[in-house]
Design a protein around this motif. Structure first.
Motif, PDB file in Angstrom:
ATOM      1  N   ALA A  98      -0.279  60.909  36.943  1.00  0.00           N
ATOM      2  CA  ALA A  98       0.528  60.944  35.728  1.00  0.00           C
ATOM      3  C   ALA A  98       0.312  59.639  34.981  1.00  0.00           C
ATOM      4  O   ALA A  98       0.451  58.559  35.561  1.00  0.00           O
ATOM      5  CB  ALA A  98       2.001  61.120  36.078  1.00  0.00           C
ATOM      6  N   LEU A  99      -0.083  59.756  33.720  1.00  0.00           N
ATOM      7  CA  LEU A  99      -0.323  58.564  32.914  1.00  0.00           C
ATOM      8  C   LEU A  99       0.815  58.385  31.923  1.00  0.00           C
ATOM      9  O   LEU A  99       1.264  59.354  31.302  1.00  0.00           O
ATOM     10  CB  LEU A  99      -1.639  58.688  32.135  1.00  0.00           C
ATOM     11  CG  LEU A  99      -2.900  59.080  32.898  1.00  0.00           C
ATOM     12  CD1 LEU A  99      -4.083  59.108  31.955  1.00  0.00           C
ATOM     13  CD2 LEU A  99      -3.161  58.107  34.018  1.00  0.00           C
ATOM     14  N   VAL A 100       1.256  57.169  31.793  1.00  0.00           N
ATOM     15  CA  VAL A 100       2.186  56.825  30.716  1.00  0.00           C
ATOM     16  C   VAL A 100       1.469  55.764  29.888  1.00  0.00           C
ATOM     17  O   VAL A 100       1.625  54.572  30.128  1.00  0.00           O
ATOM     18  CB  VAL A 100       3.524  56.300  31.268  1.00  0.00           C
ATOM     19  CG1 VAL A 100       4.515  56.085  30.142  1.00  0.00           C
ATOM     20  CG2 VAL A 100       4.089  57.272  32.282  1.00  0.00           C
ATOM     21  N   PRO A 101       0.639  56.197  28.930  1.00  0.00           N
ATOM     22  CA  PRO A 101      -0.258  55.230  28.282  1.00  0.00           C
ATOM     23  C   PRO A 101       0.476  54.203  27.424  1.00  0.00           C
ATOM     24  O   PRO A 101       0.074  53.057  27.375  1.00  0.00           O
ATOM     25  CB  PRO A 101      -1.174  56.106  27.415  1.00  0.00           C
ATOM     26  CG  PRO A 101      -0.915  57.510  27.829  1.00  0.00           C
ATOM     27  CD  PRO A 101       0.446  57.546  28.417  1.00  0.00           C
ATOM     28  N   GLN A 102       1.513  54.602  26.729  1.00  0.00           N
ATOM     29  CA  GLN A 102       2.168  53.696  25.785  1.00  0.00           C
ATOM     30  C   GLN A 102       3.653  53.605  26.083  1.00  0.00           C
ATOM     31  O   GLN A 102       4.466  54.125  25.337  1.00  0.00           O
ATOM     32  CB  GLN A 102       1.969  54.209  24.345  1.00  0.00           C
ATOM     33  CG  GLN A 102       0.540  54.510  23.951  1.00  0.00           C
ATOM     34  CD  GLN A 102      -0.256  53.268  23.597  1.00  0.00           C
ATOM     35  OE1 GLN A 102       0.277  52.164  23.671  1.00  0.00           O
ATOM     36  NE2 GLN A 102      -1.504  53.442  23.237  1.00  0.00           N
ATOM     37  N   LEU A 114       9.364  55.963  37.880  1.00  0.00           N
ATOM     38  CA  LEU A 114       8.252  56.579  38.616  1.00  0.00           C
ATOM     39  C   LEU A 114       8.276  56.177  40.085  1.00  0.00           C
ATOM     40  O   LEU A 114       7.913  56.967  40.963  1.00  0.00           O
ATOM     41  CB  LEU A 114       6.914  56.182  37.988  1.00  0.00           C
ATOM     42  CG  LEU A 114       6.624  56.706  36.585  1.00  0.00           C
ATOM     43  CD1 LEU A 114       5.200  56.377  36.179  1.00  0.00           C
ATOM     44  CD2 LEU A 114       6.837  58.203  36.499  1.00  0.00           C
TER      45      LEU A 114
ATOM     46  N   LEU B 361       9.218  62.832  35.948  1.00  0.00           N
ATOM     47  CA  LEU B 361       8.307  62.776  34.804  1.00  0.00           C
ATOM     48  C   LEU B 361       8.987  63.345  33.569  1.00  0.00           C
ATOM     49  O   LEU B 361       8.791  62.853  32.461  1.00  0.00           O
ATOM     50  CB  LEU B 361       7.013  63.537  35.118  1.00  0.00           C
ATOM     51  CG  LEU B 361       6.147  62.900  36.204  1.00  0.00           C
ATOM     52  CD1 LEU B 361       4.853  63.670  36.363  1.00  0.00           C
ATOM     53  CD2 LEU B 361       5.846  61.460  35.886  1.00  0.00           C
ATOM     54  N   GLU B 371       4.684  63.201  24.147  1.00  0.00           N
ATOM     55  CA  GLU B 371       3.353  62.688  24.434  1.00  0.00           C
ATOM     56  C   GLU B 371       3.407  61.479  25.354  1.00  0.00           C
ATOM     57  O   GLU B 371       2.371  60.900  25.656  1.00  0.00           O
ATOM     58  CB  GLU B 371       2.664  62.271  23.130  1.00  0.00           C
ATOM     59  CG  GLU B 371       2.785  63.276  22.010  1.00  0.00           C
ATOM     60  CD  GLU B 371       1.658  64.276  22.042  1.00  0.00           C
ATOM     61  OE1 GLU B 371       0.533  63.860  22.291  1.00  0.00           O
ATOM     62  OE2 GLU B 371       1.931  65.476  21.855  1.00  0.00           O
ATOM     63  N   GLY B 372       4.596  61.101  25.782  1.00  0.00           N
ATOM     64  CA  GLY B 372       4.758  59.880  26.567  1.00  0.00           C
ATOM     65  C   GLY B 372       4.146  59.968  27.947  1.00  0.00           C
ATOM     66  O   GLY B 372       3.604  58.995  28.452  1.00  0.00           O
ATOM     67  N   VAL B 373       4.230  61.133  28.573  1.00  0.00           N
ATOM     68  CA  VAL B 373       3.670  61.311  29.920  1.00  0.00           C
ATOM     69  C   VAL B 373       2.557  62.346  29.825  1.00  0.00           C
ATOM     70  O   VAL B 373       2.787  63.454  29.338  1.00  0.00           O
ATOM     71  CB  VAL B 373       4.742  61.795  30.909  1.00  0.00           C
ATOM     72  CG1 VAL B 373       4.163  61.909  32.301  1.00  0.00           C
ATOM     73  CG2 VAL B 373       5.911  60.843  30.914  1.00  0.00           C
ATOM     74  N   VAL B 374       1.381  61.970  30.272  1.00  0.00           N
ATOM     75  CA  VAL B 374       0.242  62.885  30.146  1.00  0.00           C
ATOM     76  C   VAL B 374      -0.507  62.963  31.469  1.00  0.00           C
ATOM     77  O   VAL B 374      -0.395  62.078  32.316  1.00  0.00           O
ATOM     78  CB  VAL B 374      -0.733  62.429  29.033  1.00  0.00           C
ATOM     79  CG1 VAL B 374      -0.089  62.519  27.684  1.00  0.00           C
ATOM     80  CG2 VAL B 374      -1.218  61.015  29.297  1.00  0.00           C
ATOM     81  N   TRP B 393       2.751  66.275  29.696  1.00  0.00           N
ATOM     82  CA  TRP B 393       3.308  66.840  30.918  1.00  0.00           C
ATOM     83  C   TRP B 393       4.002  68.163  30.610  1.00  0.00           C
ATOM     84  O   TRP B 393       4.835  68.234  29.705  1.00  0.00           O
ATOM     85  CB  TRP B 393       4.289  65.854  31.542  1.00  0.00           C
ATOM     86  CG  TRP B 393       4.938  66.393  32.760  1.00  0.00           C
ATOM     87  CD1 TRP B 393       6.223  66.814  32.869  1.00  0.00           C
ATOM     88  CD2 TRP B 393       4.337  66.609  34.029  1.00  0.00           C
ATOM     89  NE1 TRP B 393       6.454  67.273  34.135  1.00  0.00           N
ATOM     90  CE2 TRP B 393       5.316  67.161  34.871  1.00  0.00           C
ATOM     91  CE3 TRP B 393       3.058  66.392  34.535  1.00  0.00           C
ATOM     92  CZ2 TRP B 393       5.066  67.491  36.189  1.00  0.00           C
ATOM     93  CZ3 TRP B 393       2.817  66.732  35.844  1.00  0.00           C
ATOM     94  CH2 TRP B 393       3.805  67.270  36.652  1.00  0.00           C
TER      95      TRP B 393
END
Lengths: 225, 511
Positions: A98-102, A114, B361, B371-374, B393
């Motif tokens: 799971a990415l949280v880029p910003q 997380l 998540l 769009e915060g969690v991808v 997500w």
């Protein structure tokens, strides 16, 4: 009333007792690392509840690959330019990351959230982290048995993993293709005074970490005869 | 076999070429185009304009396209047909209850009640068609004994045809046998000299049974106007969609989110009462000046009230200022896909690990936005940034380019661990400080020696390239062209660079 000295447990015995009580549950659940890196770490793996500082994207992906391959979920916070394809080549399961880029200003609360469920969370701090915040997060990490990998500064880390002496192979003057990088990975821990080193290929021609002897550089062509 | 019941008096509403009409209603397309709905390479239905050009159902697609080159071919979609037919059925039920949907585009009902209420069968049919006028479709009505005869009457109606009671056999007699809708009989009977339904009906029932079996007997009864099928009225489904109107219009997303909470709870409770949960939700927002915004949201598990409110807020935040410019007057929540509630019950010993991951998540998503969690997915393409598709997500991954193609020009392993979503501006110069470029024959104008990134200047230890990548040369809007280079600097770093018409860029970093 007097206390006889013989009845008091010695300091060593007490320490052993404490270690046994604190450590029993945890030691069995070490987060695995690549066999080539295991000898460098004090426990032979990543200890749940601890924070590790990591430099370099490829090294981070390598550390994520082992738990991910074992079926654990991983989180990456604040690294918008993480190369997903390189991650896949390194062995990271993309359907369990799971990415949280910003995350912006709220990166710390995102990491704390997380850490509740993910066994491994990587973070690039957006700013300087205060000692109090780090201590609070450390308590959360210990409670939830989560490993924190930090790309950047962190007040108290268990170990610092860094890539030293990197050299790319395969590229010539106008020809070739990058085939692998010879690196020396150094691990400095709190318990050992001097960092330990190991010579590795990271990434190799398949994008993974390999411990085999580095190959030779590009063949130089010379005019003969 | 029990004796056949006497046919009931039926009213059938028929909408010619419903698949075309359904597509038109769904796409909001103009009615004048030549359109054909195609299934398995065969035309299923086509528009009036297409009929005029010689296209007809049953034709092969290629033949239809040859007849009418401007023909618009649309794939058949049973769900679309059903979905677009539902509002019409609802409207019919408002005029007269007890409707049976035979198939999308064909509805039957018992005519006795409406005829008594409206003062005659023709009047009842007129009232029904009038009620459907504004929904489009161009329906026709036929009234006769039995569904089959009424359907045939509707096919010949303009727009209403009433076959008097007991006159079914006389009405059906001159019709061709193909009207039975049975391909085998429609082919065989004319070759036996039986071209009309009347001829078929006059055959001996025992002979028909001997030759064609039970199915033949059934069709024989239909041809004689003895349709024993009763009208089985449907039970109107419970209304699962919910909507809330705002008066006066609301302008703040938080206000909307607060007001919509009760509706969301009602929506989830309504589904739960039907033993259902919503897994796919359509949110429709209507603003004061008529702008509207619609989106389907997915959920990895099932929507609860808070998740619904979050989706409404995210959609509003995305639409505000771009699609929607005025206050919001209506929010409508429709379930697109539902699942049995038993599949989503919490386990006896608590939820599984993935369930917990999902909860956390979703919480982070509620904090940072949709769009915060991808999660990353690898798609197709040649450039690194377009190959990695970040899927919010809970959403379904939609790859703009298929991943399974060869994509000549894409890079082999090892790949950069750092991929810049927006390429970084860099500069590559030769030893004398002159900028390196390529000429039309892809020859370098100098030897790359120095890489400048921002203020940093790195000496290059090795380089390879140029590897040209040119895409969509036929489409100026999407055309991209550039030359890739790999360079290694003397500090142990390596870079993937692109040289295009605008200069040098860093696409990724090997670190």
């Amino acid at each position: 009333m007097s206390v006889r000295a013989a009845e008091l447990p010695s300091r060593d015995a007490l320490q052993q007792l404490v270690r046994a009580k604190a450590g029993t549950a945890k030691v069995h659940h070490l987060v695995p690392v690549h066999p080539a890196l295991a000898p460098l770490l004090p426990d032979g793996g990543l200890r749940p509840g601890a924070a590790y500082s990591v430099t370099g994207g490829a090294l981070l992906l390598t550390l994520l690959a082992e738990p991910s391959a074992a079926g654990s979920w991983c989180g990456v916070v604040g690294v918008p330019e993480l190369g997903a394809e390189a991650a896949r080549s390194a062995g990271v399961a993309l359907d369990r990351i799971a990415l949280v880029p910003q995350p912006g200003e709220r990166w710390l609360s995102v990491v704390a959230a997380l850490a509740e469920v993910l066994p491994v969370v990587a973070v690039r701090p957006a700013g300087r982290v205060r000692d109090a915040d780090a201590a609070r997060l450390a308590a959360r990490l210990r409670e939830r048995s989560c490993v924190l990998l930090v790309c950047g500064d962190w007040p108290r880390v268990e170990a610092r993993l860094a890539v030293d002496e990197a050299r790319w192979e395969g590229l010539g003057e106008g020809h070739g293709y990058l085939s692998g990088r010879d690196v020396v990975v150094s691990v400095a821990t709190r318990s050992t005074a001097t960092p330990r080193h190991v010579r590795l290929v990271l990434p190799d021609a398949t994008g993974r970490l390999s411990a085999k002897a580095p190959g030779t550089g590009p063949v130089e062509l010379r005019a003969v005869g | 076999m029990p004796p056949a019941a006497a046919p009931t008096r039926c009213l059938v509403l028929w909408f010619p070429d419903w698949p075309v009409t359904a597509w038109r209603l769904a796409e909001d397309a103009p009615p004048a185009d030549a359109v054909a709905v195609v299934e398995a390479n065969e035309v299923v239905a086509c528009s009036t304009a297409a009929y005029g050009e010689g296209v007809h159902p049953g034709q092969r697609r290629r033949e239809a396209q040859a007849r009418c080159p401007e023909l618009r071919v649309v794939p058949a979609d049973r769900l679309r047909d059903e979905r677009q037919f539902a509002p019409l059925v609802d409207r019919v039920e408002q005029v007269a209850p007890g409707v049976q949907v035979v198939r999308p585009g064909l509805a039957a009902l018992r005519v006795r009640g409406p005829a008594r209420y409206y003062g005659g069968e023709r009047q009842a049919a007129t009232a029904l068609l009038d009620g459907l006028d504004d929904l489009g479709g161009g329906g026709r009505a036929g009234v006769a004994d039995g569904i089959f005869t009424a359907e045939q009457a509707a096919r010949d109606a303009d727009p209403i045809l009433v076959v008097p009671g007991g006159g079914s056999a006389d009405f059906l007699a001159p019709l061709p046998v193909s009207r039975l809708g049975d391909a085998e009989l429609a082919g065989l009977l004319p070759r036996l000299g039986i071209k009309r339904l009347g001829d078929f009906a006059s055959m001996d029932a025992r002979q028909v049974r001997d030759r064609f079996g039970d199915r033949g007997v059934r069709l024989h009864d239909l041809a004689g106007g003895r349709d024993s099928r009763p009208v089985t009225a449907r039970t109107p489904p419970p209304e699962l969609a919910r909507q809330i109107e705002f008066e006066p219009a609301l302008t703040l997303a938080d206000q909307v989110a607060f007001s919509v909470r009760a509706t969301a709870e009602d929506f989830v409770a309504g589904l739960a009462a039907a033993n259902l949960v919503c897994t796919e939700l359509r949110v429709h927002l209507l603003a004061e000046e008529g702008e509207h915004c619609e989106r389907v949201w997915l959920h990895p598990a099932c929507f609860d009230a808070a998740a619904v409110v979050d989706r409404v807020r995210w959609q509003l935040q995305a639409a505000a200022g771009t699609v929607i410019g005025s206050g919001l007057v209506r929010v409508r929540l429709e379930p697109v896909a539902v699942d049995a509630i038993s599949h989503h019950a919490a386990g006896l010993f608590g939820a599984g690990a993935d369930e917990k991951v999902h909860h956390v998540l979703s919480r982070v998503q509620a904090m940072l936005g949709h769009e915060g969690v991808v999660t990353p997915t690898i798609g197709g393409g040649r450039w690194l940034a377009e190959r990695q598709v970040l899927v919010p997500w809970g959403d379904r991954a939609v790859l703009p380019r298929p991943a399974g193609r060869p994509w000549p020009g894409s890079l082999p392993d090892p790949l950069p661990a750092t991929v810049f979503a927006d390429r970084r501006r860099v500069e590559v110069t030769d030893a004398n400080g002159a900028r390196v470029g390529v000429d039309d024959r892809l020859l370098l104008t100098g030897t790359p020696a120095v890489l400048a990134i921002g203020a940093a200047r790195l000496r290059l230890a090795g380089w390879a390239g140029p590897w040209p990548v040119a895409e969509h040369g036929w489409d100026p809007a999407r055309a991209t062209a550039g030359c890739r280079f790999q360079v290694a600097d003397d500090t142990g770093g390596a870079w993937l660079l692109v040289l295009d018409a605008d200069g040098w860029w860093a696409e990724g970093r090997y670190d």
